[in-house]
Write a protein that holds these residues in place. Structure first.
Motif, short mmCIF file in Angstrom:
data_model
loop_
_atom_site.label_atom_id
_atom_site.label_comp_id
_atom_site.label_asym_id
_atom_site.label_seq_id
_atom_site.Cartn_x
_atom_site.Cartn_y
_atom_site.Cartn_z
N GLY A 186 63.64 -2.54 -24.28
CA GLY A 186 62.97 -1.32 -23.86
C GLY A 186 62.34 -1.46 -22.48
N ARG A 187 62.21 -0.33 -21.81
CA ARG A 187 61.63 -0.31 -20.46
C ARG A 187 60.15 0.02 -20.49
N ASN A 188 59.50 -0.13 -19.34
CA ASN A 188 58.06 0.02 -19.22
C ASN A 188 57.76 1.09 -18.17
N ALA A 189 57.13 2.19 -18.56
CA ALA A 189 56.84 3.29 -17.64
C ALA A 189 55.89 2.87 -16.53
N GLU A 190 54.98 1.95 -16.80
CA GLU A 190 54.07 1.51 -15.75
C GLU A 190 54.83 0.78 -14.65
N GLU A 191 55.80 -0.04 -15.00
CA GLU A 191 56.61 -0.72 -13.99
C GLU A 191 57.46 0.30 -13.23
N MET A 192 57.97 1.30 -13.92
CA MET A 192 58.73 2.36 -13.26
C MET A 192 57.84 3.07 -12.24
N MET A 193 56.61 3.36 -12.61
CA MET A 193 55.69 4.03 -11.70
C MET A 193 55.35 3.15 -10.50
N ARG A 194 55.23 1.84 -10.70
CA ARG A 194 54.97 0.94 -9.58
C ARG A 194 56.13 1.02 -8.59
N LYS A 195 57.35 1.04 -9.11
CA LYS A 195 58.53 1.13 -8.24
C LYS A 195 58.58 2.47 -7.50
N ILE A 196 58.22 3.54 -8.18
CA ILE A 196 58.17 4.86 -7.53
C ILE A 196 57.18 4.85 -6.38
N LYS A 197 55.99 4.31 -6.63
CA LYS A 197 54.96 4.25 -5.58
C LYS A 197 55.45 3.40 -4.40
N ALA A 198 56.13 2.31 -4.69
CA ALA A 198 56.67 1.46 -3.61
C ALA A 198 57.73 2.22 -2.82
N GLN A 247 58.04 5.46 -2.50
CA GLN A 247 57.39 6.52 -1.75
C GLN A 247 56.66 5.94 -0.53
N TYR A 248 56.03 4.78 -0.70
CA TYR A 248 55.34 4.14 0.42
C TYR A 248 56.32 3.79 1.53
N VAL A 249 57.41 3.12 1.17
CA VAL A 249 58.42 2.72 2.15
C VAL A 249 58.99 3.94 2.87
N ALA A 250 59.23 5.02 2.12
CA ALA A 250 59.78 6.24 2.72
C ALA A 250 58.82 6.85 3.74
N SER A 251 57.53 6.74 3.49
CA SER A 251 56.56 7.36 4.39
C SER A 251 56.00 6.39 5.44
N HIS A 252 56.42 5.13 5.39
CA HIS A 252 55.96 4.12 6.36
C HIS A 252 57.16 3.34 6.90
N PRO A 253 57.95 3.97 7.78
CA PRO A 253 59.11 3.27 8.34
C PRO A 253 58.68 1.95 9.00
N GLY A 254 59.50 0.93 8.80
CA GLY A 254 59.20 -0.37 9.38
C GLY A 254 58.37 -1.27 8.49
N GLU A 255 57.94 -0.76 7.33
CA GLU A 255 57.19 -1.57 6.38
C GLU A 255 57.99 -1.71 5.09
N VAL A 256 57.79 -2.82 4.39
CA VAL A 256 58.42 -3.06 3.10
C VAL A 256 57.36 -3.58 2.12
N CYS A 257 57.62 -3.39 0.85
CA CYS A 257 56.69 -3.81 -0.20
C CYS A 257 57.18 -5.12 -0.82
N PRO A 258 56.36 -6.18 -0.76
CA PRO A 258 56.77 -7.46 -1.33
C PRO A 258 56.71 -7.46 -2.85
N ALA A 259 57.10 -8.58 -3.44
CA ALA A 259 57.07 -8.74 -4.90
C ALA A 259 55.68 -8.43 -5.45
N LYS A 260 55.66 -7.78 -6.58
CA LYS A 260 54.43 -7.43 -7.31
C LYS A 260 53.51 -6.50 -6.53
N PRO A 292 58.89 -6.39 8.63
CA PRO A 292 59.92 -7.34 9.02
C PRO A 292 60.12 -7.37 10.54
N SER A 293 60.18 -8.58 11.07
CA SER A 293 60.43 -8.76 12.50
C SER A 293 60.90 -10.18 12.74
N LEU A 294 61.36 -10.44 13.92
CA LEU A 294 61.79 -11.78 14.29
C LEU A 294 60.64 -12.78 14.16
#
Length: 187
Positions: free
Chosen positions: A142-154, A156-169, A179-181
């Motif tokens: 079975g899946r976990n809705a709280e983890e699904m919501m965490r992924k949705i928030k991540a 949405q964050y990435v979509a509204s903040h170009p050039g940024e990424v969300c790390p593990a957890k 990300p950069s050189l």
């Protein structure tokens, strides 16, 4: 999965929502964040626990601007009967989509054609209709809705903040990465 970062394909289906039968297409998904939550069958065992978990988080999902579409290969009539028969399913306010033709399950590549059932699959879709996240689990997991919501928030964050990424957890409000050189080999 080959569907990640692809646009959802056209479909037409009948669904059950808030005591009514409705027709939906891919056009009803565009313009907002969405979750397609596939499950094998109504009147089963793990499925109602998952759908109930999502129902418990639906108000919060709505605040995030997310619409939920649960999908099985049952008809919209079976969804209504299950809704009427189960206290857990009765609390669902999101759209329960019937996919007896397997069109949507095929589009998302979750169909078990030899059984006529969908695998457990969760797809997070952005307002442009692009699939941003895919999770497929085995029959008994079975899946976990709280983890699904965490992924949705991540997502949405990435979509509204170009050039940024969300790390593990990553959790809302936590530090992100740019990300950069200069960052290579320093994490």
């Amino acid at each position: 999965m080959s569907v990640i970062n692809t646009t959802i394909k056209p479909f037409k289906a009948s669904a059950f929502k808030n005591g009514k039968f409705i027709d939906i297409t891919e056009k009803d998904v565009l313009g907002k964040w969405a979750v397609f939550f596939f499950y094998p069958a109504d009147f089963t065992f793990v499925c109602p626990t998952e759908l109930g978990d999502v129902a418990d988080h639906y108000a919060e999902l709505q605040k995030l601007g997310v619409e939920v579409f649960s999908v099985s290969t049952d008809t919209h009539f079976v969804h209504k009967a299950w809704h009427d028969a189960s206290d857990t399913i009765r609390k669902i306010q999101y759209t329960m989509v019937g996919d007896p033709t397997w069109e949507i399950s095929n589009n998302f590549e979750v169909l078990r054609a030899d059984q006529g059932l969908a695998n457990r699959g969760t797809f997070i879709i952005d307002p442009q209709g692009v699939i941003q996240s895919v999770e497929i689990t085995a029959e008994g997991i079975g899946r976990n809705a709280e983890e699904m919501m965490r992924k949705i928030k991540a997502a949405q964050y990435v979509a509204s903040h170009p050039g940024e990424v969300c790390p593990a957890k990553w959790e809302e409000g936590a530090k992100t990465l740019a990300p950069s050189l200069d960052l290579v080999g320093k994490i």
